[in-house]
Design an enzyme around this catalytic site. Structure first.
Site, PDB file in Angstrom:
ATOM      1  CE  LYS A  52      40.586  41.052  41.566  1.00 22.74           C
ATOM      2  NZ  LYS A  52      39.579  41.711  41.514  1.00 22.74           N
ATOM      3  CD  GLN A  96      38.613  44.935  40.537  1.00 27.81           C
ATOM      4  OE1 GLN A  96      39.399  43.785  40.181  1.00 27.81           O
ATOM      5  NE2 GLN A  96      38.224  45.498  41.633  1.00 27.81           N
ATOM      6  CG  ASP A 119      34.460  38.714  40.386  1.00 24.27           C
ATOM      7  OD1 ASP A 119      35.085  38.340  41.319  1.00 24.27           O
ATOM      8  OD2 ASP A 119      34.341  39.795  39.702  1.00 24.27           O
TER       9      ASP A 119
END
Ligand code: NDP
Length: 286
Positions: A52, A96, A119
């Site tokens: 990322k 994460q 997200d």
């Protein structure tokens, strides 16, 4: 022989589009910034976070990376999220997953400011998706829609079967296909006659989390098959939820693993972060 849907090429095209749009923003003195929080030392998560960061560099975004030890308390993590929520420079926040078992993932997702929820996991994002309002969409299912659109797959009026009903893949996937005017069936572990239901599908989207479970006996001749699964077999080879060798001769189009859905997730994360930055700067006409 099925045509391969090339997720590598399509994800590259999306990252290039994001990079070009970012260059336009730069002229206005705006630079998107993504904050990524990694808690603990799960090896797969460490690789995802590093990918990322690389994608941020490629797209010309700033990135903030917080690497917190395994023993971080929930309150410490929530407090870091609140700091990032208040930080005007940060446009997107990603935590994460999975988190260490002593931390409640739902509480962490709920703490992220919805306008920075790149997200797309926050209840506000999910609610906006369901009622068709602008907002962040979970990256993997959003990536599947891009794969279908950019491969010329017509979705309107088609029978679509989604296997899996998780919050991050199956459910948003079904809603997105509905938004594209497909007729959608969602299957799960309690579905009866799974094979027969799948055989109805013009578009079969598999997010079941079981290596190579779906073989040709589940697939109608000429169906488009999207394999969301990722598994690492012994010897490090990757495979999906679909038995590629069995299904490929029957399908009209199919995503490979690796190189199908996988690369789309990060590309869509970059797209979401750019979108968040533009929305926060009043530059989106929605
Ligand atoms: P989950 O384990 O959260 O969900 C799996 C779903 O499949 C559940 O809804 C479950 O049903 C259903 N299921 C399990 N067994 C069966 C069965 N025998 N028959 C029918 N349905 C079944 O997985 P995720 O949604 O998180 O992920 C799915 C796959 O996608 C995994 O392989 C994962 O690694 C991969 N993935 C890939 C990403 C990418 O970037 N490419 C990103 C995210 C995930 P029930 O609800 O009844 O338990």
């Amino acid at each position: 022989m099925a045509e391969l849907i090339d997720g590598k090429a399509i994800s590259q095209a999306i990252k290039d589009e994001v990079r070009n749009e970012r260059a336009e923003l730069e002229k206005k003195g705006i630079r998107p910034c993504l904050a990524v929080i990694l808690c603990g030392n799960d090896p797969a998560s460490t690789v995802y976070v590093s990918n990322k960061k690389k994608a941020c560099e490629y797209c010309g975004f700033d990135s903030v990376s917080l690497e917190l030890p395994e023993e971080t308390t929930q309150e410490e993590l929530l407090s870091k999220i609140r700091e990032l929520n208040d930080d005007k420079k940060v446009n997107g926040i990603l935590v994460q997953l999975p988190l260490p078992s002593h931390i409640d993932e739902n509480a962490v997702i709920a703490a992220i400011a919805p306008e920075k929820d790149v997200d797309g996991f926050h209840a506000v994002s999910v609610g906006n998706l369901l009622i068709g309002r602008p907002g962040f969409v979970s990256c993997t299912p959003a990536g599947v829609i891009q794969l279908l659109k950019r491969s010329g797959v017509e979705m309107a009026g088609k029978e679509c079967v989604v296997i899996g009903r998780s919050n991050i893949v199956g459910k948003p996937m079904a809603v997105l296909m509905l938004r594209e005017n497909a007729t959608v069936t969602v299957c799960h572990s309690k579905t009866k006659n799974l094979r027969e239901v799948c055989k109805r599908a013009d578009i079969l989207i598999v997010a079941v989390g079981k290596p190579k479970m779906i073989d040709a006996s589940y697939v109608k001749e000429g169906a488009v098959v999207i394999d969301v699964g990722i598994h690492r077999l012994e010897g490090k080879k990757l495979c999906g939820d679909v038995d590629f060798e069995s299904v490929e001769p029957v399908a009209s189009k199919i995503t490979p693993v690796p190189g199908g859905v996988g690369p789309m997730t990060i590309a869509m994360l970059m797209k979401n972060c750019l979108e968040g930055c533009m929305r926060q700067n009043g530059l989106l006409n929605e």
